[in-house]
Design a protein around this motif. Structure first.
Motif, PDB file in Angstrom:
ATOM      1  N   GLU A  69       0.818  -1.215   0.000  1.00 48.54           N
ATOM      2  CA  GLU A  69       0.000   0.000   0.000  1.00 48.54           C
ATOM      3  C   GLU A  69       0.850   1.263   0.000  1.00 48.54           C
ATOM      4  N   GLU A  70       2.026   1.200   0.603  1.00 49.48           N
ATOM      5  CA  GLU A  70       2.912   2.367   0.645  1.00 49.48           C
ATOM      6  C   GLU A  70       3.847   2.430  -0.554  1.00 49.48           C
ATOM      7  N   GLY A  71       3.706   1.481  -1.482  1.00 48.14           N
ATOM      8  CA  GLY A  71       4.502   1.511  -2.711  1.00 48.14           C
ATOM      9  C   GLY A  71       5.989   1.336  -2.483  1.00 48.14           C
ATOM     10  N   CYS A  72       6.364   0.500  -1.557  1.00 45.40           N
ATOM     11  CA  CYS A  72       7.778   0.261  -1.274  1.00 45.40           C
ATOM     12  C   CYS A  72       8.385  -0.710  -2.283  1.00 45.40           C
ATOM     13  N   TYR A  73       9.699  -0.677  -2.364  1.00 46.86           N
ATOM     14  CA  TYR A  73      10.397  -1.656  -3.180  1.00 46.86           C
ATOM     15  C   TYR A  73      10.061  -3.043  -2.653  1.00 46.86           C
ATOM     16  N   TYR A  74       9.855  -3.986  -3.566  1.00 50.09           N
ATOM     17  CA  TYR A  74       9.598  -5.370  -3.180  1.00 50.09           C
ATOM     18  C   TYR A  74      10.120  -6.280  -4.272  1.00 50.09           C
ATOM     19  N   VAL A  75      10.997  -7.186  -3.906  1.00 46.26           N
ATOM     20  CA  VAL A  75      11.487  -8.186  -4.845  1.00 46.26           C
ATOM     21  C   VAL A  75      10.490  -9.338  -4.801  1.00 46.26           C
ATOM     22  N   ASP A  76       9.858  -9.618  -5.932  1.00 51.32           N
ATOM     23  CA  ASP A  76       8.774 -10.602  -5.990  1.00 51.32           C
ATOM     24  C   ASP A  76       9.297 -12.015  -5.768  1.00 51.32           C
ATOM     25  N   LYS A  77       8.978 -12.551  -4.584  1.00 49.48           N
ATOM     26  CA  LYS A  77       9.336 -13.931  -4.253  1.00 49.48           C
ATOM     27  C   LYS A  77       8.084 -14.797  -4.175  1.00 49.48           C
ATOM     28  N   THR A  78       6.954 -14.286  -4.633  1.00 47.95           N
ATOM     29  CA  THR A  78       5.703 -15.039  -4.518  1.00 47.95           C
ATOM     30  C   THR A  78       5.719 -16.319  -5.356  1.00 47.95           C
ATOM     31  N   GLY A  79       6.432 -16.329  -6.464  1.00 49.65           N
ATOM     32  CA  GLY A  79       6.542 -17.543  -7.271  1.00 49.65           C
ATOM     33  C   GLY A  79       7.233 -18.652  -6.503  1.00 49.65           C
ATOM     34  N   GLN A  80       8.292 -18.294  -5.774  1.00 49.14           N
ATOM     35  CA  GLN A  80       8.993 -19.293  -4.963  1.00 49.14           C
ATOM     36  C   GLN A  80       8.116 -19.760  -3.806  1.00 49.14           C
ATOM     37  N   MET A  81       7.320 -18.854  -3.242  1.00 49.18           N
ATOM     38  CA  MET A  81       6.396 -19.246  -2.171  1.00 49.18           C
ATOM     39  C   MET A  81       5.377 -20.258  -2.698  1.00 49.18           C
ATOM     40  N   LEU A  82       4.861 -20.019  -3.899  1.00 47.28           N
ATOM     41  CA  LEU A  82       3.895 -20.942  -4.488  1.00 47.28           C
ATOM     42  C   LEU A  82       4.533 -22.303  -4.754  1.00 47.28           C
ATOM     43  N   ASP A  83       5.796 -22.311  -5.172  1.00 45.36           N
ATOM     44  CA  ASP A  83       6.502 -23.571  -5.394  1.00 45.36           C
ATOM     45  C   ASP A  83       6.657 -24.341  -4.078  1.00 45.36           C
ATOM     46  N   LEU A  84       6.971 -23.637  -2.989  1.00 48.41           N
ATOM     47  CA  LEU A  84       7.082 -24.282  -1.679  1.00 48.41           C
ATOM     48  C   LEU A  84       5.737 -24.873  -1.247  1.00 48.41           C
ATOM     49  N   ILE A  85       4.668 -24.109  -1.440  1.00 47.40           N
ATOM     50  CA  ILE A  85       3.329 -24.571  -1.070  1.00 47.40           C
ATOM     51  C   ILE A  85       2.961 -25.808  -1.881  1.00 47.40           C
ATOM     52  N   ALA A  86       3.247 -25.787  -3.179  1.00 47.36           N
ATOM     53  CA  ALA A  86       2.873 -26.891  -4.076  1.00 47.36           C
ATOM     54  C   ALA A  86       3.633 -28.175  -3.765  1.00 47.36           C
ATOM     55  N   SER A  87       4.826 -28.058  -3.210  1.00 43.68           N
ATOM     56  CA  SER A  87       5.616 -29.260  -2.946  1.00 43.68           C
ATOM     57  C   SER A  87       5.044 -30.061  -1.781  1.00 43.68           C
ATOM     58  N   GLY A  88       4.251 -29.414  -0.922  1.00 42.31           N
ATOM     59  CA  GLY A  88       3.568 -30.118   0.155  1.00 42.31           C
ATOM     60  C   GLY A  88       4.458 -30.643   1.252  1.00 42.31           C
ATOM     61  N   SER A  89       5.627 -30.105   1.410  1.00 39.00           N
ATOM     62  CA  SER A  89       6.544 -30.543   2.455  1.00 39.00           C
ATOM     63  C   SER A  89       6.463 -29.625   3.669  1.00 39.00           C
ATOM     64  N   THR A  90       7.156 -30.012   4.716  1.00 38.72           N
ATOM     65  CA  THR A  90       7.262 -29.189   5.912  1.00 38.72           C
ATOM     66  C   THR A  90       8.595 -28.457   5.861  1.00 38.72           C
ATOM     67  N   TYR A  91       8.596 -27.201   6.246  1.00 42.32           N
ATOM     68  CA  TYR A  91       9.815 -26.403   6.183  1.00 42.32           C
ATOM     69  C   TYR A  91      10.086 -25.731   7.517  1.00 42.32           C
ATOM     70  N   PHE A  92      11.340 -25.634   7.855  1.00 42.13           N
ATOM     71  CA  PHE A  92      11.789 -24.853   8.998  1.00 42.13           C
ATOM     72  C   PHE A  92      12.457 -23.621   8.416  1.00 42.13           C
ATOM     73  N   LEU A  93      11.874 -22.461   8.653  1.00 42.20           N
ATOM     74  CA  LEU A  93      12.399 -21.225   8.080  1.00 42.20           C
ATOM     75  C   LEU A  93      13.343 -20.561   9.083  1.00 42.20           C
ATOM     76  N   SER A  94      14.617 -20.730   8.856  1.00 41.87           N
ATOM     77  CA  SER A  94      15.630 -20.179   9.738  1.00 41.87           C
ATOM     78  C   SER A  94      16.380 -19.083   8.990  1.00 41.87           C
ATOM     79  N   ARG A  95      16.276 -17.877   9.511  1.00 47.41           N
ATOM     80  CA  ARG A  95      16.977 -16.741   8.907  1.00 47.41           C
ATOM     81  C   ARG A  95      17.497 -15.863  10.032  1.00 47.41           C
ATOM     82  N   PRO A  96      18.525 -15.059   9.770  1.00 49.01           N
ATOM     83  CA  PRO A  96      19.053 -14.171  10.823  1.00 49.01           C
ATOM     84  C   PRO A  96      18.022 -13.126  11.259  1.00 49.01           C
ATOM     85  N   ARG A  97      18.272 -12.505  12.393  1.00 48.55           N
ATOM     86  CA  ARG A  97      17.419 -11.422  12.870  1.00 48.55           C
ATOM     87  C   ARG A  97      17.325 -10.329  11.799  1.00 48.55           C
TER      88      ARG A  97
END
Length: 139
Positions: free
Chosen positions: A21-49
């Motif tokens: 809504e604020e028109g910020c820069y955004y690198v589109d990762k939604t395609g990768q999110m859809l691929d993760l969802i479609a694979s039907g696996s369980t994921y542990f999302l570990s990233r730095p603070r």
């Protein structure tokens, strides 16, 4: 000479709706999110603070809740089935420090009440696991 509007950097923004809504820069990762969802696996999302975990989870929430307008122009706009909406339960512990198991249990109970209260759900289980299971089955 054409001028392009500068976009803001999304520093400190943890919600996908606000970012879009604020028109910020955004690198589109939604395609990768859809691929993760479609694979039907369980994921542990570990990233730095401060590395986008909350934003990633919030983007998935908006996707599952079917908020299509937020995804206009992104890969998910054309690949997601927007006719289906899914309930989302989001338990966030980012709001402070929990010093012991008692505080953790109390916080989980408060978060579950956020969902069960408005539904008028009678929770028969006193354990956190039982309460969460009841909520999931209801939704």
């Amino acid at each position: 000479m054409t001028t392009t509007r500068k976009q803001n950097l999304p520093i400190g923004i943890q919600t996908f709706a606000r970012l879009r809504e604020e028109g910020c820069y955004y690198v589109d990762k939604t395609g990768q999110m859809l691929d993760l969802i479609a694979s039907g696996s369980t994921y542990f999302l570990s990233r730095p603070r401060r590395f986008g975990k909350s934003l990633l989870v919030d983007t998935l929430k908006e996707l599952f809740e079917g908020n299509r307008a937020l995804f206009t122009g992104l890969e998910a706009d054309t690949r997601w089935d927007w006719t289906v909406r899914h309930p989302v339960i989001r338990l966030s512990f980012g709001g402070g420090v929990l010093r012991d198991r008692v505080e953790l249990d109390q916080r989980i109970a408060e978060l579950l009440d956020v969902y069960t209260g408005p539904l008028g759900l009678k929770v028969q289980h006193q354990s956190m696991g039982g309460r969460l299971e009841t909520l999931i089955r209801h939704l």
